[in-house]
Design an enzyme around this catalytic site. Structure first.
Site, PDB file in Angstrom:
ATOM      1  N   GLY A   1     -19.947  15.847   4.721  1.00 40.37           N
ATOM      2  CA  GLY A   1     -20.894  16.859   4.257  1.00 40.37           C
ATOM      3  C   GLY A   1     -21.100  16.763   2.750  1.00 40.37           C
TER       4      GLY A   1
ATOM      5  N   ASP B   1     -15.415   3.021  14.958  1.00 42.22           N
ATOM      6  CA  ASP B   1     -15.784   3.018  16.379  1.00 42.22           C
ATOM      7  C   ASP B   1     -16.747   1.902  16.750  1.00 42.22           C
ATOM      8  OD1 ASP B   1     -14.219   5.229  16.663  1.00 42.22           O
ATOM      9  OD2 ASP B   1     -15.874   6.668  16.757  1.00 42.22           O
TER      10      ASP B   1
ATOM     11  N   THR C   1     -17.931   2.224  10.248  1.00 42.45           N
ATOM     12  CA  THR C   1     -17.478   3.074  11.335  1.00 42.45           C
ATOM     13  C   THR C   1     -16.415   2.326  12.108  1.00 42.45           C
ATOM     14  OG1 THR C   1     -18.059   4.048  13.470  1.00 42.45           O
ATOM     15  CG2 THR C   1     -19.482   2.293  12.671  1.00 42.45           C
TER      16      THR C   1
END
Length: 565
Positions: A239, A294, A292
């Site tokens: 964020g 993943d 990432t």
């Protein structure tokens, strides 16, 4: 050849390409119609135009430098260019990336310092050609169109920065991943040793660090051995994205190159930052390095840190195998990372060969009834007296939602918070065998945060170096608003919209998942509806292997087990 090219350009001048809708609304697809009835659907840009904007247009123009025709997707305002589309013969379409000269005029260029660098002067044809491209698909049929291409990454003969004028910054956002420090190190060292850049700043604490934290001066001496450590020396956060504040600080500090390392959410933020910079007409290069653990970033072959994660996952699987094998009816349950994509679990399972069942988010499963997970566990224990189960953190979330009252919550990046499937699965297996009065010995291992916090292995270190250098070359050459990554083994510059348009997921009707089913001998837990849904994605059709030894008659199973999905 030249005559054919002029004839093609004349045809395009007479008839502009059409789009499927006169207004761009997120997340529509636009259909570009090119020569020979070749069509390409392209996702609309991340930023939608305000309702008062003029209709969307595709502007055609001729690019004299490369002697090719381009189409620029415009929102009615010449400064609102989001996609550069370069059509060519036989269905060729280059999805190009922005360049400073698209919105800043009369920019001087300079010879690339690498041409006089002793380390690179001996390399034959070190600079990439302006027309070099990388195809998105390399497996085609004889009559297939040439398809979508991306601009090839690498150093160019001309650069748009003097080394003494460069003031670069690096920021890391999102979760940790092996290789972050290696990318930071190689950007700093690449700028310094290849281009003579001396001013590089590190932004502390992710996006909010632009306006809420101090900066860190980065030099080759500071970053010399950081690749041997896990995490990121710059700190990170989720964020905190405020594009106006961020660009204000970029402008105030005189920064003209921004290197953003992060996942799909971070790259969405990078796309917004680029749009704000372009709107202000600033000569600031924005380069994204997708990250990432993943491996869920689309288009690119894989993301950095993935090989390290798979390698480290082997240690947990090996431990589970030893534990389960050492006692009668032993079960080793390992939870691995993978919110929406099960690549780590799948590749770790294939590499291990000790796993009896792999559960991932893309492949639904059920517990009870004929062909269910409980039945398979019982079968394996009867045959081998032990078994190992690998489950990705995003698997079985729909089962958890049914068995417990859950409220959807989001994290700072806007991702749905997952329920912890590992302890739940452990409890359900123990509960099932307790009811059957069958003694088992289950060991649960959760190495998720250990895996992402370690330094990267050798192959990932090399990969991170190539990514960092490609990003540096692109920024110095005046390109901006792009992410870098390998496409079919060749590094390319990819528009932000292609990186953030969707997530890369395991295709459960593809050969790789079939190889896993063959390795573990587990049932697929699929019914015909799941296979049909997977085939809608235009992937290879499911073969007989996907039905599994225990799942030959899906219709009768559904009748025996009404709770089956």
């Amino acid at each position: 050849m030249r005559a054919a090219r002029h004839q093609f350009l004349a045809q395009q001048n007479r008839r502009e390409p059409r789009i499927s809708d006169p207004r761009l609304k997120r997340p529509q697809m636009i259909t570009l119609k090119l020569e020979h009835n070749f069509q390409r659907q392209i996702p609309c840009p991340y930023i939608s135009p305000p309702s008062s904007s003029p209709p969307t247009k595709l502007r055609h123009f001729f690019h004299p430098k490369s002697n090719i025709s381009r189409f620029t997707l415009s929102m009615g305002n010449p400064t609102d260019t989001h996609l550069n589309l370069v059509p060519g013969a036989a269905g060729f379409l280059l999805e190009d990336i922005p360049h400073f000269t698209d919105y800043v005029h009369d920019l001087p260029s300079y010879p690339n310092p690498l041409q006089d660098h002793p380390a690179y002067s001996v390399v034959k044809q070190y600079f990439v050609d302006e027309d070099d491209t990388v195809p998105q698909k390399v497996v085609v049929h004889r009559e297939s169109p040439r398809g979508v291409h991306f601009r090839r990454a690498g150093p160019h003969q001309k650069v748009y920065f003097k080394p003494e004028d460069v003031n670069a910054c690096i920021v890391t956002c999102g979760g940790l991943c092996p290789g972050l420090n290696t990318v930071i190190r190689e950007i700093v060292c690449g700028l310094h040793h290849m281009y003579g850049v001396r001013k590089v700043l590190g932004i502390d604490g992710g996006y909010r660090g632009f306006y809420a934290r101090n900066t860190v001066t980065l030099t080759p001496k500071v970053v010399d051995d950081i690749h041997k450590r896990g995490g990121t020396i710059l700190g990170t956060s989720k964020g905190g994205h405020d594009s106006v504040k961020i660009v204000d600080r970029i402008q105030d500090r005189g920064i003209n190159q921004v290197y953003i390392i992060g996942g799909d959410g971070t790259q969405k933020g990078a796309a917004v930052i680029f749009e704000e910079i372009r709107r202000r007409g600033l000569k600031v290069a924005v380069a994204g390095i997708p990250k990432t653990i993943d491996n869920d970033i689309p288009v690119i072959d894989k993301s950095f840190g993935f090989d390290t994660a798979v390698e480290e996952a082997q240690r947990a699987i090996n431990a589970a195998h030893v534990e389960s094998q050492s006692i009668r009816n032993g079960i080793g349950l390992v939870k691995l990372m993978g919110r929406d994509s099960g690549f780590i679990a799948m590749h770790a399972t294939l590499a291990s060969r000790d796993v009896d069942c792999c559960l991932i988010p893309e492949s639904p499963f059920y517990l009870e009834g004929r062909g269910g997970l409980y039945e398979y566990i019982e079968k394996r224990l009867r045959e081998n007296e032990h078994m190992v189960i690998v489950i990705a953190e995003g698997a079985g979330q729909e089962l958890l939602s049914k068995s417990s009252e859950s409220v959807d919550q989001l994290d700072a990046s806007g991702n749905k918070l997952l329920q912890d499937v590992g302890p739940w699965m452990s409890h359900k297996i123990k509960e099932h065998f307790a009811k059957k009065k069958t003694p088992i010995n289950l060991k649960y291992i959760d190495p998720t945060y250990m895996i992402r916090a370690i330094p990267s292995i050798a192959s990932d270190n090399v990969y991170c170096t190539l990514l960092a250098h490609a990003a540096v070359h692109g920024a110095m050459a005046g390109y901006t608003g792009f992410a870098v990554g390998p496409v079919n083994g060749r590094h390319a510059y990819i528009p932000f919209n292609r990186i953030i348009e969707k997530q890369n997921k395991v295709v459960i009707t593809d050969r790789m998942w079939a190889r896993l089913l063959s390795s573990t001998n587990q049932p697929s837990f699929l019914n015909p509806r799941h296979i049909a849904e997977a085939n809608k994605e235009k992937h290879p059709a499911a073969n007989g292997l996907l039905n599994g030894e225990n799942c030959k008659d899906r219709k009768s199973m559904s009748e025996d087990n009404p709770s089956m999905p």
